[in-house]
Design a protein around this motif. Structure first.
Motif, PDB file in Angstrom:
ATOM      1  N   SER A 118       1.213  -0.917  -0.439  1.00 14.57           N
ATOM      2  CA  SER A 118      -0.075   0.041  -0.246  1.00 14.57           C
ATOM      3  C   SER A 118       1.211   1.344   0.296  1.00 14.57           C
ATOM      4  CB  SER A 118      -0.870  -0.487   1.446  1.00 14.57           C
ATOM      5  OG  SER A 118      -0.485   0.101   2.838  1.00 14.57           O
ATOM      6  N   ARG A 119       1.620   1.037   0.631  1.00 16.22           N
ATOM      7  CA  ARG A 119       2.424   2.855   0.477  1.00 16.22           C
ATOM      8  C   ARG A 119       3.530   2.323  -0.614  1.00 16.22           C
ATOM      9  NH1 ARG A 119       2.602   4.261   6.501  1.00 16.22           N
ATOM     10  NH2 ARG A 119       5.527   5.464   5.776  1.00 16.22           N
ATOM     11  N   MET A 120       4.334   1.392  -0.545  1.00 13.12           N
ATOM     12  CA  MET A 120       4.925   1.550  -2.037  1.00 13.12           C
ATOM     13  C   MET A 120       4.132   1.871  -3.228  1.00 13.12           C
ATOM     14  SD  MET A 120       7.861  -1.489  -1.078  1.00 13.12           S
ATOM     15  CE  MET A 120       8.456  -1.356  -2.957  1.00 13.12           C
ATOM     16  N   GLY A 121       2.616   1.179  -3.049  1.00 10.22           N
ATOM     17  CA  GLY A 121       2.414   1.717  -4.484  1.00 10.22           C
ATOM     18  C   GLY A 121       2.025   0.725  -5.184  1.00 10.22           C
ATOM     19  N   ILE A 122       2.843  -0.757  -5.285  1.00 12.40           N
ATOM     20  CA  ILE A 122       2.657  -1.530  -6.198  1.00 12.40           C
ATOM     21  C   ILE A 122       2.120  -2.704  -5.367  1.00 12.40           C
ATOM     22  CG2 ILE A 122       4.721  -0.617  -7.315  1.00 12.40           C
ATOM     23  CD1 ILE A 122       6.502  -1.735  -5.575  1.00 12.40           C
ATOM     24  N   GLN A 123       2.039  -4.094  -6.479  1.00  7.13           N
ATOM     25  CA  GLN A 123       1.868  -5.330  -6.809  1.00  7.13           C
ATOM     26  C   GLN A 123       2.773  -6.275  -5.691  1.00  7.13           C
ATOM     27  OE1 GLN A 123      -2.097  -5.507  -5.548  1.00  7.13           O
ATOM     28  NE2 GLN A 123      -1.816  -3.473  -6.609  1.00  7.13           N
ATOM     29  N   LYS A 124       2.173  -7.070  -4.703  1.00 10.05           N
ATOM     30  CA  LYS A 124       3.368  -7.821  -3.923  1.00 10.05           C
ATOM     31  C   LYS A 124       4.346  -8.793  -5.043  1.00 10.05           C
ATOM     32  CE  LYS A 124       0.857 -10.112  -1.307  1.00 10.05           C
ATOM     33  NZ  LYS A 124      -0.317 -11.284  -0.351  1.00 10.05           N
ATOM     34  N   PRO A 125       4.025  -9.325  -6.234  1.00 11.92           N
ATOM     35  CA  PRO A 125       5.016  -9.787  -7.316  1.00 11.92           C
ATOM     36  C   PRO A 125       5.495  -8.509  -7.716  1.00 11.92           C
ATOM     37  CG  PRO A 125       2.135 -10.441  -7.905  1.00 11.92           C
ATOM     38  CD  PRO A 125       2.801  -9.306  -6.818  1.00 11.92           C
ATOM     39  N   SER A 126       5.424  -7.266  -7.860  1.00 11.23           N
ATOM     40  CA  SER A 126       6.662  -6.552  -8.385  1.00 11.23           C
ATOM     41  C   SER A 126       7.762  -6.094  -7.571  1.00 11.23           C
ATOM     42  CB  SER A 126       5.976  -4.864  -8.794  1.00 11.23           C
ATOM     43  OG  SER A 126       4.827  -5.391  -9.466  1.00 11.23           O
ATOM     44  N   ILE A 127       7.258  -5.970  -6.302  1.00 13.51           N
ATOM     45  CA  ILE A 127       8.042  -6.245  -4.846  1.00 13.51           C
ATOM     46  C   ILE A 127       9.224  -7.637  -5.430  1.00 13.51           C
ATOM     47  CG2 ILE A 127       8.426  -6.367  -2.264  1.00 13.51           C
ATOM     48  CD1 ILE A 127       6.008  -5.246  -2.109  1.00 13.51           C
ATOM     49  N   TYR A 128       8.724  -8.597  -5.544  1.00 12.57           N
ATOM     50  CA  TYR A 128       9.568  -9.147  -5.459  1.00 12.57           C
ATOM     51  C   TYR A 128      10.775  -9.112  -6.861  1.00 12.57           C
ATOM     52  CZ  TYR A 128       7.704 -12.244  -1.031  1.00 12.57           C
ATOM     53  OH  TYR A 128       7.760 -12.398   0.128  1.00 12.57           O
ATOM     54  N   SER A 129      10.263  -8.863  -7.767  1.00 11.41           N
ATOM     55  CA  SER A 129      10.754  -8.875  -9.168  1.00 11.41           C
ATOM     56  C   SER A 129      11.717  -7.878  -8.691  1.00 11.41           C
ATOM     57  CB  SER A 129       9.251  -8.731 -10.120  1.00 11.41           C
ATOM     58  OG  SER A 129       9.396  -7.287 -10.152  1.00 11.41           O
ATOM     59  N   ALA A 130      11.130  -7.114  -8.280  1.00  9.84           N
ATOM     60  CA  ALA A 130      12.272  -5.676  -8.038  1.00  9.84           C
ATOM     61  C   ALA A 130      12.882  -5.788  -7.129  1.00  9.84           C
ATOM     62  CB  ALA A 130      11.676  -4.824  -8.144  1.00  9.84           C
ATOM     63  N   PHE A 131      12.840  -6.702  -6.158  1.00  5.15           N
ATOM     64  CA  PHE A 131      13.624  -6.552  -4.548  1.00  5.15           C
ATOM     65  C   PHE A 131      13.874  -7.397  -4.014  1.00  5.15           C
ATOM     66  CE2 PHE A 131      11.012  -1.894  -4.889  1.00  5.15           C
ATOM     67  CZ  PHE A 131      12.321  -1.839  -5.610  1.00  5.15           C
ATOM     68  N   GLY A 132      13.331  -8.859  -4.753  1.00  3.52           N
ATOM     69  CA  GLY A 132      13.719 -10.277  -4.297  1.00  3.52           C
ATOM     70  C   GLY A 132      12.626 -10.080  -2.545  1.00  3.52           C
ATOM     71  N   ASP A 133      12.942 -10.754  -1.795  1.00  2.00           N
ATOM     72  CA  ASP A 133      11.602 -11.146  -1.025  1.00  2.00           C
ATOM     73  C   ASP A 133      11.847  -9.723   0.463  1.00  2.00           C
ATOM     74  OD1 ASP A 133      13.973 -11.755   1.017  1.00  2.00           O
ATOM     75  OD2 ASP A 133      13.955 -14.095   1.145  1.00  2.00           O
ATOM     76  N   LYS A 134      10.921 -10.445   1.274  1.00  2.00           N
ATOM     77  CA  LYS A 134      10.561  -9.091   2.573  1.00  2.00           C
ATOM     78  C   LYS A 134      12.241  -8.589   3.173  1.00  2.00           C
ATOM     79  CE  LYS A 134       8.716  -8.032   7.170  1.00  2.00           C
ATOM     80  NZ  LYS A 134       8.343  -9.374   7.866  1.00  2.00           N
TER      81      LYS A 134
END
Lengths: 193, 193
Positions: free
Chosen positions: B35-51
């Motif tokens: 919600s704060r980054m404005g993107i969905q989970k798969p985008s997080i994982y592809s761009a930055f890896g896991d949590k």
DNA sequence: ACAATTACATACCGAACGGTACGTAATTGT
DNA sequence: ACAATTACGTACCGTTCGGTATGTAATTGT
């Protein structure tokens, strides 16, 4: 009185304190608690309330224990300055002697919960205030006995030492070279001259 | 190059840094992040890896930003002692001025993760060492210029000030009376005399 | 035009979370 | 003996967790 508890509440609370101290609030799960406390979830809830209430009870117990431990390490020492030095060096010895590092439960809680929960903001602050009083009384004793200079400001010095104590405790979590923290202690003690 | 990213990675990373800084690692959920980054989970994982990888990237970014901020606040000040005093008083002003309190991301991480994850033990330690060098160089400058006494030990003093800085930052999470921390700063500065 | 590749949103995964309902065992006073 | 009350273990509740499979839209080179 009907059916008595089968577990020892003090013992269970002590186990809960250890887990929370070691892992913090968020990272501790109820199954961590049940396994270490040796009781099931409904027993926890009936005896201590929910997770946060149990945490608070555990922290209060820790603070009592910790305050009296600090008191006994600072009071009744022949030299105030040496007593304070031994206090800090004792902390360093504890942290660098084999065992894993859990710091101070109250300081951990200050870092994790105080900014998000007013109850713990107050609880942790009050403990630090209490420690400050212990330091202040110790310094005042040194001034009265003539060991420390009359010009010192015992209250401000005690406040500085408590801030330093917090910093030392947190800093050691990153396991800096032991000389780093030893030097810093030696250096801060110059304030007592 | 095929389809380009629709979101700004730097901006998203910055948002992640803010959330982790504010809530810590454990208390931050992936939905907080999306919600704060404005993107969905798969985008997080592809761009930055896991949590945890995202957390580490965010912390590294913070540390860079923080180190240069500290450097600029301590360097090129006419008086070393006044520069250091202004540095600590600036911290106090920030924490007691309206806004909620998040302290220092690196110190928060030292408290939360360093004892349980060697990667963060090292990462946070190295940052403190870097800060220590900045303080040490600042003190050495004061000694060279004649503002500070020749007898001072710049390295040990820098170590003490970094420990004190950590303590001050954590202590303020419990929101003590402002005079408490102001007194402690004034008192610790006596080490520079 | 079309094959290849990447980004994105949706919808889902199994697991673990904090917390509780419920049935049974144990202890009491009467 | 029996009613009342409490403790306990099991089994479960709905929710959220971190993480991913999949289908489709967009962009590229050829």
């Amino acid at each position: 009185m009907v059916r008595p508890r089968e577990f020892n509440e003090e013992q269970a609370l002590d186990a809960a304190m250890q887990v929370f101290w070691e892992k913090g609030y968020e990272a501790t799960s109820l199954s961590d608690l049940t396994s270490r406390m040796g009781i099931q979830k409904p027993s926890i809830y009936s005896a201590f309330g929910d997770k946060k209430a149990l945490f608070e009870t555990a922290l209060r117990k820790y603070n009592q224990f910790h305050a009296s431990s600090v008191r006994s390490r600072l009071q009744n020492k022949p030299s105030v300055k040496e007593g304070i030095r031994a206090f800090f060096e004792g902390l360093i010895d504890e942290e660098y002697g084999g065992q894993p590092n859990r710091g101070c439960f109250c300081i951990n809680t200050m870092a994790e919960l105080a900014p998000h929960d007013e109850k713990f903001e107050i609880l942790t602050r009050e403990h630090q205030m209490y420690l400050t009083v212990i330091f202040q009384e110790t310094i005042e004793r040194g001034v009265r006995s003539g060991e420390l200079a009359i010009g010192l400001n015992p209250k401000a010095l005690a406040q500085t030492l408590v801030v330093f104590l917090i910093g030392l405790t947190v800093m050691m979590k990153s396991r800096p070279d032991r000389l780093f923290v030893q030097n810093s202690v030696e250096s801060v003690l110059a304030l007592l001259n």
